[in-house]
Write a protein that holds these residues in place. Structure first.
Motif, PDB file in Angstrom:
ATOM      1  N   ALA A 296     -50.301  41.673   9.116  1.00 29.78           N
ATOM      2  CA  ALA A 296     -49.106  40.853   8.933  1.00 29.78           C
ATOM      3  C   ALA A 296     -48.259  41.403   7.782  1.00 29.78           C
ATOM      4  O   ALA A 296     -48.773  41.711   6.700  1.00 29.78           O
ATOM      5  N   GLY A 297     -46.959  41.554   8.041  1.00 23.39           N
ATOM      6  CA  GLY A 297     -46.027  42.036   7.019  1.00 23.39           C
ATOM      7  C   GLY A 297     -45.841  43.538   7.008  1.00 23.39           C
ATOM      8  O   GLY A 297     -44.956  44.042   6.307  1.00 23.39           O
ATOM      9  N   GLN A 298     -46.624  44.282   7.801  1.00 23.33           N
ATOM     10  CA  GLN A 298     -46.486  45.737   7.793  1.00 23.33           C
ATOM     11  C   GLN A 298     -45.406  46.201   8.777  1.00 23.33           C
ATOM     12  O   GLN A 298     -45.116  45.541   9.778  1.00 23.33           O
ATOM     13  N   LYS A 299     -44.830  47.357   8.466  1.00 27.26           N
ATOM     14  CA  LYS A 299     -43.831  47.992   9.325  1.00 27.26           C
ATOM     15  C   LYS A 299     -44.256  49.428   9.595  1.00 27.26           C
ATOM     16  O   LYS A 299     -44.655  50.151   8.683  1.00 27.26           O
ATOM     17  N   ALA A 300     -44.169  49.838  10.859  1.00 24.15           N
ATOM     18  CA  ALA A 300     -44.533  51.201  11.250  1.00 24.15           C
ATOM     19  C   ALA A 300     -43.312  51.929  11.770  1.00 24.15           C
ATOM     20  O   ALA A 300     -42.512  51.375  12.539  1.00 24.15           O
ATOM     21  N   MET A 301     -43.159  53.175  11.343  1.00 22.48           N
ATOM     22  CA  MET A 301     -42.115  54.068  11.860  1.00 22.48           C
ATOM     23  C   MET A 301     -42.807  55.112  12.721  1.00 22.48           C
ATOM     24  O   MET A 301     -43.664  55.855  12.231  1.00 22.48           O
ATOM     25  N   ILE A 302     -42.425  55.181  14.010  1.00 24.04           N
ATOM     26  CA  ILE A 302     -43.131  56.062  14.940  1.00 24.04           C
ATOM     27  C   ILE A 302     -42.136  56.816  15.823  1.00 24.04           C
ATOM     28  O   ILE A 302     -40.953  56.480  15.884  1.00 24.04           O
ATOM     29  N   THR A 303     -42.647  57.823  16.516  1.00 21.55           N
ATOM     30  CA  THR A 303     -41.907  58.547  17.546  1.00 21.55           C
ATOM     31  C   THR A 303     -42.717  58.532  18.826  1.00 21.55           C
ATOM     32  O   THR A 303     -43.902  58.891  18.819  1.00 21.55           O
ATOM     33  N   VAL A 304     -42.108  58.065  19.915  1.00 18.54           N
ATOM     34  CA  VAL A 304     -42.750  58.086  21.216  1.00 18.54           C
ATOM     35  C   VAL A 304     -42.102  59.208  22.025  1.00 18.54           C
ATOM     36  O   VAL A 304     -40.885  59.208  22.244  1.00 18.54           O
ATOM     37  N   GLN A 305     -42.912  60.180  22.457  1.00 19.45           N
ATOM     38  CA  GLN A 305     -42.393  61.367  23.127  1.00 19.45           C
ATOM     39  C   GLN A 305     -42.635  61.300  24.630  1.00 19.45           C
ATOM     40  O   GLN A 305     -43.745  61.000  25.070  1.00 19.45           O
ATOM     41  N   LEU A 306     -41.583  61.593  25.390  1.00 20.60           N
ATOM     42  CA  LEU A 306     -41.641  61.533  26.844  1.00 20.60           C
ATOM     43  C   LEU A 306     -41.684  62.932  27.437  1.00 20.60           C
ATOM     44  O   LEU A 306     -41.092  63.868  26.898  1.00 20.60           O
ATOM     45  N   THR A 307     -42.390  63.055  28.550  1.00 20.38           N
ATOM     46  CA  THR A 307     -42.375  64.288  29.339  1.00 20.38           C
ATOM     47  C   THR A 307     -41.923  63.955  30.752  1.00 20.38           C
ATOM     48  O   THR A 307     -41.952  62.800  31.173  1.00 20.38           O
TER      49      THR A 307
END
Length: 374
Positions: free
Chosen positions: A243-254
């Motif tokens: 709770a309270g955390q934030k994630a920065m991500i990249t989702v890669q498509l093929t």
């Protein structure tokens, strides 16, 4: 290794030659041919064969594919090819480039791939052809956010850069095989499309999530992927946030390169249901597909287990991952309730009933009556 090479080895050691031949499934008692059981194929990176990649087969997706799984093959050579000899069963295929052996995990910058046709069914005496595409694993940044739940932000990218209009899916577990979002709630749901720059931001309850994304040429959010559509399994799955955390991500498509064939008839040892799709007069209704779900609340969503659209005889077969209690129906269209003019029907009609399927058995004669939605 071909037969000529095996024969040459046998001149120097009959037992070694026999072991090699048996491992390849090339020799059986009495000199008869016996096909190998497993998976073979090629690993690709940016459309070219990828060397130094190990392909792993996992019997279960719940653990996020850590370790080497039930079996490992490779590392691949310059041609990108791999072969896995497996026991008959159901597997998830994952490709990893990692230093330190088969159990090591790819660090950011290394290559990782999830087979878009997962899970695959391996039948005794047959070989599944599967080509895996890998992407370069991106870093994940976790910080403290302002939301009382959790925030997941990032970008969806494809072979040509950020992808606008891509849809993101979040699953709280692996029970659906990362297919068929539940559109009725936040968990396991369709989270919306990306903006012009491919960016997204979603808020969810604290917990663990498996993320996936897709970008269809026609712009739809649901339905089977077609050749040329983009799809991707987040290479950092599963993502666990407090709770309270934030994630920065990249989702890669093929890009989906070829259409997977859906079985019309069951193979030996299959688990499933088959029958015919009929109108109220008892006539076959071509073009309709049958589906099965373990949750009657998901009937209006993307069905997790489907047949291919039936032909003129109305015959269908739904291959299931395991035995259990299922609700079986048929329809046209994907996602939400069928629209006017489409076909729909459930086993039991208004009094929807379930059927129990045993693992390794196929229930025959399960006919479904469909009607046009008005």
């Amino acid at each position: 290794m071909n037969r000529l090479r095996a024969a040459a080895i046998s001149r120097g050691g009959g037992l070694l030659a026999l072991a090699v031949c048996l491992a390849l499934g090339a020799v059986a008692a009495g000199g008869a041919e016996q096909a190998a059981t497993g998976v073979t194929g090629k690993v690709l990176f940016e459309g070219k064969p990828a060397a130094g990649i190990r392909v792993h087969a996992f019997a279960d997706a719940a653990g996020g594919f850590a370790g080497s799984g039930a079996a490992s093959g490779g590392p691949t050579g310059e041609d990108g090819r791999f072969t896995l000899l497996l026991e008959p069963g159901r597997y998830f295929l994952v490709a990893k480039q990692a230093a330190g052996g088969a159990d090591a995990e790819p660090a950011p910058g290394s290559l990782f791939g999830y087979y878009g046709g997962n899970p695959v069914k391996v039948v005794a005496g047959s070989t599944v052809e599967a080509n895996l595409q890998v992407v370069r694993r991106a870093p994940v940044t976790i910080s403290q956010g302002a939301s009382p739940g959790v925030t997941i932000e990032g970008v969806v990218t494809g072979p040509r850069g950020p992808e606008s209009g891509a849809v993101l899916f979040a699953y709280p577990d692996a029970t659906s095989d990362f297919r068929g979002p539940d559109l009725t709630g936040p968990q396991g749901s369709l989270l919306g499309g990306t903006g012009p720059d491919g960016k997204f931001s979603v808020e969810l309850p604290a917990g663990t999530y498996f993320l996936a994304a897709a970008r269809r040429k026609g712009g739809g959010a649901l339905g089977p992927l077609q050749v040329g559509d983009l799809h991707g399994y987040f290479d950092g799955n599963p993502l666990t946030l407090r709770a309270g955390q934030k994630a920065m991500i990249t989702v890669q498509l093929t890009e989906k390169l070829r259409q997977a064939e859906v079985r019309a008839v069951p193979a030996a040892g299959s688990t499933g249901v088959r029958g015919r799709i009929l109108d109220p007069a008892g006539k076959p209704v071509p073009g309709v597909f049958a589906f099965a779900t373990t949750d009657p609340n998901l009937i209006g969503a993307m069905p997790p287990h489907r047949s291919r659209p039936v032909g003129g005889d109305g015959a269908y077969f739904i291959e299931l991952p395991r035995g259990g209690t299922y609700y079986v129906g048929a329809r046209t269209g994907f996602g939400g309730v069928p629209m006017p003019g489409q076909w729909q029907g459930m086993l039991g009609d208004a009094n929807i009933r379930s059927i129990t399927v045993e693992t390794g058995r196929v229930i025959d004669g399960v006919d479904i009556t469909v009607r046009v939605v008005e």
